[in-house]
Structure formats: structure tokens, C-alpha cells
Design a protein around this motif. Structure first.
Motif, PDB file in Angstrom:
ATOM      1  N   ARG A  17       0.832  -1.208   0.000  1.00 44.68           N
ATOM      2  CA  ARG A  17       0.000   0.000   0.000  1.00 44.68           C
ATOM      3  C   ARG A  17       0.864   1.253   0.000  1.00 44.68           C
ATOM      4  NH1 ARG A  17      -3.781  -0.510   5.039  1.00 44.68           N
ATOM      5  NH2 ARG A  17      -4.037   1.733   4.570  1.00 44.68           N
ATOM      6  N   ALA A  18       1.940   1.230   0.778  1.00 39.71           N
ATOM      7  CA  ALA A  18       2.851   2.384   0.809  1.00 39.71           C
ATOM      8  C   ALA A  18       3.516   2.579  -0.547  1.00 39.71           C
ATOM      9  CB  ALA A  18       3.899   2.181   1.901  1.00 39.71           C
ATOM     10  N   MET A  19       3.944   1.478  -1.163  1.00 40.55           N
ATOM     11  CA  MET A  19       4.594   1.574  -2.471  1.00 40.55           C
ATOM     12  C   MET A  19       3.626   2.049  -3.549  1.00 40.55           C
ATOM     13  SD  MET A  19       6.994  -1.849  -2.452  1.00 40.55           S
ATOM     14  CE  MET A  19       7.445  -1.594  -4.178  1.00 40.55           C
ATOM     15  N   ALA A  20       2.350   1.712  -3.399  1.00 43.69           N
ATOM     16  CA  ALA A  20       1.352   2.118  -4.385  1.00 43.69           C
ATOM     17  C   ALA A  20       1.166   3.638  -4.424  1.00 43.69           C
ATOM     18  CB  ALA A  20       0.015   1.446  -4.087  1.00 43.69           C
ATOM     19  N   LEU A  21       1.549   4.301  -3.337  1.00 42.87           N
ATOM     20  CA  LEU A  21       1.454   5.771  -3.310  1.00 42.87           C
ATOM     21  C   LEU A  21       2.585   6.432  -4.074  1.00 42.87           C
ATOM     22  CD1 LEU A  21       0.552   6.274   0.468  1.00 42.87           C
ATOM     23  CD2 LEU A  21      -1.014   6.408  -1.478  1.00 42.87           C
ATOM     24  N   ALA A  22       3.675   5.698  -4.307  1.00 41.29           N
ATOM     25  CA  ALA A  22       4.869   6.278  -4.929  1.00 41.29           C
ATOM     26  C   ALA A  22       4.602   6.851  -6.327  1.00 41.29           C
ATOM     27  CB  ALA A  22       5.998   5.248  -4.968  1.00 41.29           C
ATOM     28  N   PRO A  23       3.894   6.126  -7.227  1.00 40.41           N
ATOM     29  CA  PRO A  23       3.658   6.697  -8.560  1.00 40.41           C
ATOM     30  C   PRO A  23       2.889   8.018  -8.535  1.00 40.41           C
ATOM     31  CG  PRO A  23       3.220   4.340  -8.567  1.00 40.41           C
ATOM     32  CD  PRO A  23       3.395   4.740  -7.137  1.00 40.41           C
ATOM     33  N   ARG A  24       1.897   8.088  -7.631  1.00 39.80           N
ATOM     34  CA  ARG A  24       1.124   9.331  -7.533  1.00 39.80           C
ATOM     35  C   ARG A  24       2.002  10.482  -7.061  1.00 39.80           C
ATOM     36  NH1 ARG A  24      -4.282  10.354  -3.807  1.00 39.80           N
ATOM     37  NH2 ARG A  24      -4.876  12.360  -4.749  1.00 39.80           N
ATOM     38  N   LEU A  25       2.829  10.204  -6.061  1.00 37.42           N
ATOM     39  CA  LEU A  25       3.725  11.237  -5.553  1.00 37.42           C
ATOM     40  C   LEU A  25       4.763  11.610  -6.614  1.00 37.42           C
ATOM     41  CD1 LEU A  25       4.328  12.940  -3.071  1.00 37.42           C
ATOM     42  CD2 LEU A  25       5.888  11.161  -2.291  1.00 37.42           C
ATOM     43  N   ALA A  26       5.234  10.625  -7.362  1.00 41.37           N
ATOM     44  CA  ALA A  26       6.212  10.890  -8.425  1.00 41.37           C
ATOM     45  C   ALA A  26       5.604  11.780  -9.507  1.00 41.37           C
ATOM     46  CB  ALA A  26       6.696   9.576  -9.030  1.00 41.37           C
TER      47      ALA A  26
END
Length: 237
Positions: A17-26
Motif C-alpha cells: 500500500r505504501a509503495m502504491a502511493l509512490a507513482p502518484r507522488l512521483a
């Protein structure tokens, strides 16, 4: 051991779940970086033009002094030197005129470039304002996940206390290698016992310890195996 494995599954889910936020933040970072880069480029262009403007200003001042000297010289020469002095004055005047034209062009470019900086600053501020709600949402989700992860890790730590050191080390090695489920039940069929992960048959002499509650290692895929009593055995017990 199964409780520990469940805890690890929950931890991996939280990490996913934490990693899934990475693309949005990127994506947010990319848009902001583009606006920041445009601003830095505009500021660099202003700096270069200011340096050029300073050089042109010095050059124009030099030609201005040269023109003034040529004019003064032409006023204090005789008829013979008048033509030469006049020619020198005309050359100086032409050079000064060209220098002033370049200087004026540079001044106009500076105005345009400074306006571009202002526009780039406004664009960056607009991007940051537009992104603020999304960034706060991502940050809030990260905080929730981080809190849940802390609780899950504490629960896992508690679960490890119920597992003996040798079994725990074996489990950790297998789980690390497989990056997933490491403990599987044996599958009981008419053919006998087999690994629920890879269907490798469990040797006959290894079955009694499993039935007695021991943990074994699959000879085929290396996972840890345990015997799960059928429902009727539980009922009889």
C-alpha cells in the motif's frame, strides 16, 4: 509459526500500500520539478542577459568617451587635419550608435526575460497550490500506513517469542528467499502426503513426526511443512 506468517502477510500488504502511493507522488513531483526547472531556466537567462547588458553598457560608455574626444579634437585642428579628424569622429559616432542599439535591445530583452521569471514564479506557485490537497492526502495515507505498520511489526515481534530460535531462523531464511508464504500444510490424499506448494510427495518415514506436530522441510521447493488435522480429527479430539 502460522500466526507469524499471517503477521508477515499483513506487513507485506501494508508495504505494498505504501509503495502504491509512490507513482502518484512521483507524478506530483514531476509536475512541480518541471515548473521549478522552467523558473530556474528563466532566472538563468536573466542572469546571462544582465551580464551581457553590463558588457554592452561598458562598451557604449567607452565609445561615448571616444566620440567626445574625437569631437573635441576636430574643433582644435587646422584645415589639413580637419578631414581626418572628421572621419575619425564619424567612425566613433557609428560605433557608438551600434553599441547603443545593442544596449537598447539588451534592455528590452531584460524586460521580457524578467516578465518570464515573474510568470514562471506564478506558475510554480499555482502548481504548488493545485497540488497541496493531493499531497496532503498522500501524506495522510502515509501516516495511517506508518501507524498500522508500527502496530503490525510490534504484533510480529510478539509472535516471534512463541517460536523457538531454530525454527524461527529456518522460517526467516525461507520467507526471505521466497518473499512470500513460507509455511504450507501437507496435502493428504489417497496417494499419501504431499507438499501443498509444489505437490512433492513426503517420504513415508517423515510423516509420523509431521502428524506429531513437527515442522519439516519440503524436499522439492524448500518450504516449511506442517500437518493440519482434518476436521473430523478435531471433532473427535
Amino acid at each position: 509459526l502460522l500466526t507469524l506468517q499471517q503477521d508477515d502477510t499483513a506487513i507485506r500488504a501494508l508495504e505494498s500500500r505504501a509503495m502504491a502511493l509512490a507513482p502518484r507522488l512521483a507524478q506530483l513531483d514531476s509536475a512541480r520539478q518541471a515548473a521549478q526547472k522552467a523558473l530556474e531556466g528563466a532566472r538563468a537567462a536573466v542572469e546571462r542577459e544582465e551580464q551581457r547588458h553590463g558588457t554592452l553598457s561598458t562598451r557604449a560608455a567607452d565609445f561615448r568617451r571616444l566620440t567626445e574626444r574625437a569631437q573635441a579634437a576636430s574643433e582644435h585642428v587646422g584645415m589639413r587635419q580637419a578631414a581626418a579628424a572628421g572621419a575619425q569622429y564619424d567612425i566613433a559616432r557609428k560605433a557608438l550608435s551600434e553599441a547603443e542599439q545593442e544596449l537598447n535591445g539588451s534592455a528590452a530583452r531584460l524586460v521580457a526575460l524578467k516578465n518570464a521569471v515573474t510568470a514562471a514564479e506564478q506558475r510554480l506557485a499555482a502548481v504548488e497550490e493545485e497540488q497541496a490537497p493531493a499531497r496532503e492526502e498522500v501524506a495522510a495515507q502515509r501516516r495511517v500506513i506508518a501507524e498500522e505498520l508500527r502496530a503490525a511489526l510490534a504484533k510480529r515481534q510478539e509472535a516471534t517469542r512463541a517460536v523457538d530460535g531454530t525454527t524461527l531462523n529456518r522460517y526467516e531464511r525461507v520467507a526471505s528467499r521466497r518473499r512470500g508464504q513460507a509455511v504450507f500444510p501437507v496435502r493428504v490424499t489417497s496417494r499419501g502426503f504431499s507438499c501443498a506448494s509444489c505437490d512433492t510427495t513426503v517420504a513415508t518415514q517423515r510423516r509420523p513426526p509431521l502428524i506429531g506436530g513437527s515442522i519439516d522441510v519440503c524436499e522439492g521447493c524448500g518450504v516449511l511443512l506442517y500437518y493440519a488435522k482434518p476436521a473430523e480429527e478435531h471433532a473427535e479430539a
